[in-house]
Design a protein around this motif. Structure first.
Motif, PDB file in Angstrom:
ATOM      1  N   MET A  58       0.781  -1.344  -0.010  1.00  0.00           N
ATOM      2  CA  MET A  58      -0.065  -0.039   0.125  1.00  0.00           C
ATOM      3  C   MET A  58       0.759   1.350  -0.013  1.00  0.00           C
ATOM      4  SD  MET A  58      -2.966  -1.676   2.588  1.00  0.00           S
ATOM      5  CE  MET A  58      -3.366   0.173   3.562  1.00  0.00           C
ATOM      6  N   LEU A  59       1.842   1.223   0.748  1.00  0.00           N
ATOM      7  CA  LEU A  59       2.846   2.242   0.834  1.00  0.00           C
ATOM      8  C   LEU A  59       3.548   2.540  -0.405  1.00  0.00           C
ATOM      9  CD1 LEU A  59       4.344   1.621   4.347  1.00  0.00           C
ATOM     10  CD2 LEU A  59       2.520   3.744   3.542  1.00  0.00           C
ATOM     11  N   LEU A  60       3.854   1.606  -1.252  1.00  0.00           N
ATOM     12  CA  LEU A  60       4.629   1.588  -2.451  1.00  0.00           C
ATOM     13  C   LEU A  60       3.664   2.043  -3.555  1.00  0.00           C
ATOM     14  CD1 LEU A  60       7.030   0.646  -4.320  1.00  0.00           C
ATOM     15  CD2 LEU A  60       5.679  -1.451  -4.581  1.00  0.00           C
ATOM     16  N   PHE A  61       2.629   1.832  -3.469  1.00  0.00           N
ATOM     17  CA  PHE A  61       1.556   2.331  -4.352  1.00  0.00           C
ATOM     18  C   PHE A  61       1.428   3.766  -4.162  1.00  0.00           C
ATOM     19  CE2 PHE A  61      -2.819   3.663  -5.172  1.00  0.00           C
ATOM     20  CZ  PHE A  61      -3.029   3.310  -6.508  1.00  0.00           C
ATOM     21  N   GLY A  62       1.290   4.194  -3.032  1.00  0.00           N
ATOM     22  CA  GLY A  62       1.217   5.596  -2.788  1.00  0.00           C
ATOM     23  C   GLY A  62       2.660   6.322  -3.384  1.00  0.00           C
ATOM     24  N   GLN A  63       3.689   5.972  -3.098  1.00  0.00           N
ATOM     25  CA  GLN A  63       5.010   6.463  -3.608  1.00  0.00           C
ATOM     26  C   GLN A  63       4.942   6.677  -4.772  1.00  0.00           C
ATOM     27  OE1 GLN A  63       5.713   7.979  -1.079  1.00  0.00           O
ATOM     28  NE2 GLN A  63       7.557   7.104  -0.100  1.00  0.00           N
ATOM     29  N   ARG A  64       4.434   5.332  -5.497  1.00  0.00           N
ATOM     30  CA  ARG A  64       4.742   5.585  -7.022  1.00  0.00           C
ATOM     31  C   ARG A  64       3.664   6.383  -7.508  1.00  0.00           C
ATOM     32  NH1 ARG A  64       8.797   3.042  -9.513  1.00  0.00           N
ATOM     33  NH2 ARG A  64       7.308   3.087 -11.191  1.00  0.00           N
ATOM     34  N   ILE A  65       2.304   6.800  -7.054  1.00  0.00           N
ATOM     35  CA  ILE A  65       1.563   7.802  -7.459  1.00  0.00           C
ATOM     36  C   ILE A  65       2.026   8.898  -7.091  1.00  0.00           C
ATOM     37  CG2 ILE A  65      -0.877   8.459  -7.075  1.00  0.00           C
ATOM     38  CD1 ILE A  65      -0.897   6.028  -8.533  1.00  0.00           C
ATOM     39  N   ALA A  66       2.649   9.371  -6.266  1.00  0.00           N
ATOM     40  CA  ALA A  66       3.281  10.583  -5.827  1.00  0.00           C
ATOM     41  C   ALA A  66       4.430  10.780  -6.635  1.00  0.00           C
ATOM     42  CB  ALA A  66       3.626  10.679  -4.409  1.00  0.00           C
ATOM     43  N   LYS A  67       5.064   9.681  -7.711  1.00  0.00           N
ATOM     44  CA  LYS A  67       6.212   9.797  -8.211  1.00  0.00           C
ATOM     45  C   LYS A  67       7.400   9.895  -7.535  1.00  0.00           C
ATOM     46  CE  LYS A  67       4.439  11.412 -12.615  1.00  0.00           C
ATOM     47  NZ  LYS A  67       3.030  11.073 -12.839  1.00  0.00           N
ATOM     48  N   ASP A  68       7.256   9.532  -6.200  1.00  0.00           N
ATOM     49  CA  ASP A  68       8.386   9.484  -5.158  1.00  0.00           C
ATOM     50  C   ASP A  68       9.184   8.069  -5.499  1.00  0.00           C
ATOM     51  OD1 ASP A  68      10.432   9.701  -3.195  1.00  0.00           O
ATOM     52  OD2 ASP A  68       9.053  10.098  -1.821  1.00  0.00           O
ATOM     53  N   ALA A 109      12.352   7.205  -5.205  1.00  0.00           N
ATOM     54  CA  ALA A 109      13.452   7.153  -4.216  1.00  0.00           C
ATOM     55  C   ALA A 109      12.695   6.446  -2.952  1.00  0.00           C
ATOM     56  CB  ALA A 109      14.267   8.362  -4.051  1.00  0.00           C
ATOM     57  N   GLY A 110      11.554   6.952  -2.576  1.00  0.00           N
ATOM     58  CA  GLY A 110      10.940   6.613  -1.257  1.00  0.00           C
ATOM     59  C   GLY A 110      10.494   5.351  -1.627  1.00  0.00           C
ATOM     60  N   ALA A 111       9.887   4.827  -2.823  1.00  0.00           N
ATOM     61  CA  ALA A 111       9.462   3.625  -3.313  1.00  0.00           C
ATOM     62  C   ALA A 111      10.345   2.742  -3.311  1.00  0.00           C
ATOM     63  CB  ALA A 111       8.771   3.627  -4.658  1.00  0.00           C
ATOM     64  N   PHE A 112      11.540   3.084  -3.688  1.00  0.00           N
ATOM     65  CA  PHE A 112      12.798   2.044  -3.671  1.00  0.00           C
ATOM     66  C   PHE A 112      13.196   1.879  -2.083  1.00  0.00           C
ATOM     67  CE2 PHE A 112      17.733   1.266  -3.657  1.00  0.00           C
ATOM     68  CZ  PHE A 112      17.407   0.309  -4.413  1.00  0.00           C
ATOM     69  N   THR A 113      13.123   2.762  -1.407  1.00  0.00           N
ATOM     70  CA  THR A 113      13.433   2.590   0.227  1.00  0.00           C
ATOM     71  C   THR A 113      12.570   1.500   0.800  1.00  0.00           C
ATOM     72  OG1 THR A 113      14.100   4.784   0.327  1.00  0.00           O
ATOM     73  CG2 THR A 113      13.447   3.434   2.442  1.00  0.00           C
ATOM     74  N   LEU A 114      11.406   1.148   0.384  1.00  0.00           N
ATOM     75  CA  LEU A 114      10.409   0.427   1.002  1.00  0.00           C
ATOM     76  C   LEU A 114      11.065  -1.023   0.244  1.00  0.00           C
ATOM     77  CD1 LEU A 114       7.088   2.046   0.115  1.00  0.00           C
ATOM     78  CD2 LEU A 114       8.118   1.555   2.290  1.00  0.00           C
ATOM     79  N   THR A 115      11.727  -1.285  -0.602  1.00  0.00           N
ATOM     80  CA  THR A 115      12.201  -2.685  -1.186  1.00  0.00           C
ATOM     81  C   THR A 115      12.717  -3.468  -0.112  1.00  0.00           C
ATOM     82  OG1 THR A 115      12.332  -1.744  -3.443  1.00  0.00           O
ATOM     83  CG2 THR A 115      13.401  -3.872  -2.835  1.00  0.00           C
ATOM     84  N   GLY A 116      13.677  -2.919   0.646  1.00  0.00           N
ATOM     85  CA  GLY A 116      14.441  -3.567   1.679  1.00  0.00           C
ATOM     86  C   GLY A 116      13.369  -4.113   2.622  1.00  0.00           C
ATOM     87  N   TYR A 117      12.724  -3.258   3.167  1.00  0.00           N
ATOM     88  CA  TYR A 117      11.682  -3.750   4.068  1.00  0.00           C
ATOM     89  C   TYR A 117      10.970  -4.875   3.713  1.00  0.00           C
ATOM     90  CZ  TYR A 117      12.278   0.687   6.753  1.00  0.00           C
ATOM     91  OH  TYR A 117      12.961   1.870   7.638  1.00  0.00           O
ATOM     92  N   PHE A 118      10.547  -4.606   2.401  1.00  0.00           N
ATOM     93  CA  PHE A 118       9.581  -5.780   1.724  1.00  0.00           C
ATOM     94  C   PHE A 118      10.152  -7.095   1.690  1.00  0.00           C
ATOM     95  CE2 PHE A 118       7.395  -8.010  -1.639  1.00  0.00           C
ATOM     96  CZ  PHE A 118       6.116  -7.870  -1.445  1.00  0.00           C
ATOM     97  N   ILE A 119      11.518  -7.050   1.095  1.00  0.00           N
ATOM     98  CA  ILE A 119      12.240  -8.157   1.261  1.00  0.00           C
ATOM     99  C   ILE A 119      12.418  -9.094   2.721  1.00  0.00           C
ATOM    100  CG2 ILE A 119      14.765  -9.213   0.944  1.00  0.00           C
ATOM    101  CD1 ILE A 119      15.058  -6.827  -1.296  1.00  0.00           C
ATOM    102  N   VAL A 120      12.578  -8.360   3.657  1.00  0.00           N
ATOM    103  CA  VAL A 120      12.794  -8.859   4.825  1.00  0.00           C
ATOM    104  C   VAL A 120      11.336  -9.569   5.312  1.00  0.00           C
ATOM    105  CG1 VAL A 120      12.983  -8.251   7.458  1.00  0.00           C
ATOM    106  CG2 VAL A 120      14.454  -7.320   5.739  1.00  0.00           C
ATOM    107  N   CYS A 121      10.242  -8.774   4.971  1.00  0.00           N
ATOM    108  CA  CYS A 121       9.014  -9.179   5.356  1.00  0.00           C
ATOM    109  C   CYS A 121       8.561 -10.718   4.557  1.00  0.00           C
ATOM    110  CB  CYS A 121       7.766  -8.174   5.544  1.00  0.00           C
ATOM    111  SG  CYS A 121       8.046  -6.892   6.501  1.00  0.00           S
ATOM    112  N   MET A 122       9.025 -10.453   3.492  1.00  0.00           N
ATOM    113  CA  MET A 122       8.667 -11.633   2.430  1.00  0.00           C
ATOM    114  C   MET A 122       9.467 -12.695   2.864  1.00  0.00           C
ATOM    115  SD  MET A 122       6.094 -11.292   0.473  1.00  0.00           S
ATOM    116  CE  MET A 122       6.603 -12.975  -0.606  1.00  0.00           C
TER     117      MET A 122
END
Length: 131
Positions: free
Chosen positions: A99-109, A111-124
């Protein structure tokens, strides 16, 4: 003690989730105005601009539930070696991050979207080892 050593990876992932999601939820609750104000600016000019308070409220609730499920998951693993609640916490963490990734992509952020990748990998990884 055996449950700790045999489930060390799971426990560390759950502690990571507790720190990440409970802290974020508490921050949103304690500084509602600051968070919504910043995000209103962040999402201005997007289709999400008018929904910021609702989105922050939903994310806040899900983050707190995720963190509390992680606490319960630790307890359940230590008490009975049952990772079910821990798995639910990891899955909910992944959904929240999407959900946060979707928001960051909509906002065209991007770098912020990329930052979420590390968190997502740990959780996956948590989903993978607990399922």
């Amino acid at each position: 003690m055996e449950n700790i050593t045999s489930n060390l990876t799971e426990l560390l992932i759950l502690i990571f989730i507790i720190i990440t999601f409970l802290q974020s939820g508490i921050d949103k609750a304690s500084d509602w105005g600051g968070n919504t104000g910043w995000l209103k600016d962040h999402f201005s000019g997007t289709i999400l601009a008018g929904m910021v308070p609702l989105m922050v409220g939903i994310i806040l609730i899900i983050e707190v539930i995720t963190g509390l499920l992680a606490v319960a998951g630790i307890w359940k693993i230590l008490a009975s070696n049952d990772p079910t609640l821990a798995l639910y916490s990891c899955v909910l963490a992944c959904i929240t991050l999407l959900m946060l990734l979707f928001g960051q992509r909509i906002a065209k952020d991007y770098a912020g979207a990329f930052t979420l990748t590390g968190y997502f990998i740990v959780c996956m990884f948590g989903v993978y080892i607990m399922s």
